[in-house]
Enzyme design. Structure first.
Site, mmCIF file in Angstrom:
data_model
loop_
_atom_site.group_PDB
_atom_site.id
_atom_site.type_symbol
_atom_site.label_atom_id
_atom_site.label_comp_id
_atom_site.label_asym_id
_atom_site.label_seq_id
_atom_site.Cartn_x
_atom_site.Cartn_y
_atom_site.Cartn_z
ATOM 1 N N CYS A 18 0.831 -1.210 0.000
ATOM 2 C CA CYS A 18 0.000 0.000 0.000
ATOM 3 C C CYS A 18 0.869 1.264 0.000
ATOM 4 O O CYS A 18 1.513 1.569 0.996
ATOM 5 C CB CYS A 18 -0.909 -0.066 1.234
ATOM 6 N N CYS A 48 0.031 3.975 2.585
ATOM 7 C CA CYS A 48 0.478 3.536 3.919
ATOM 8 C C CYS A 48 1.928 3.948 4.147
ATOM 9 O O CYS A 48 2.292 4.382 5.239
ATOM 10 C CB CYS A 48 0.356 2.020 4.056
#
Length: 122
Positions: free
Chosen positions: A48, A51
């Site tokens: 991700c 993230c």
């Protein structure tokens, strides 16, 4: 013999806890329910990109808000934990107090997350 417990060695250590087993997470979560301490759980994934953007932010908050517990959980690694919190997108930050979710932030929202941490840590 040199002591390695000085400030220099600890300043490099992370204040963010990472759990790799549901059993360890559950034990920690149950223990924290008994306190009034705010826990911020960062639901993340290795793939991700947003993230990764929030990683240094979480480190910064963990250093700044020493009275708050910061935990990182990889949704692929602990799928049942992320499902129990109904995590839909990432990153998702759950603010938990006494075992209950008091707030959540989804996405790269540093200012909103900081505001909520400041609001709920009291």
């Amino acid at each position: 013999m040199a002591m390695v417990y000085g400030d220099r060695s600890t300043s490099f250590s992370s204040q963010v806890l990472t759990f790799h087993s549901s059993a360890k997470w559950n034990a920690h979560f149950d223990a924290l329910k008994q306190t009034n301490k705010l826990m911020v759980v960062d639901f993340t994934a290795s793939w991700c990109k947003p993230c990764k953007v929030m990683d240094p932010v979480i480190q910064e908050f963990a250093d700044k808000f020493r009275d708050v517990e910061f935990v990182k959980i990889d949704v692929d690694e602990l799928l049942e934990v992320s499902q129990s919190f109904q995590v839909q997108g990432m990153p998702t930050f759950m603010l938990i107090k006494k075992g209950k979710v008091t707030d959540k932030v989804v996405g790269v929202k540093k200012e909103e997350l900081q505001r909520l941490i400041e609001q709920h840590r009291k």
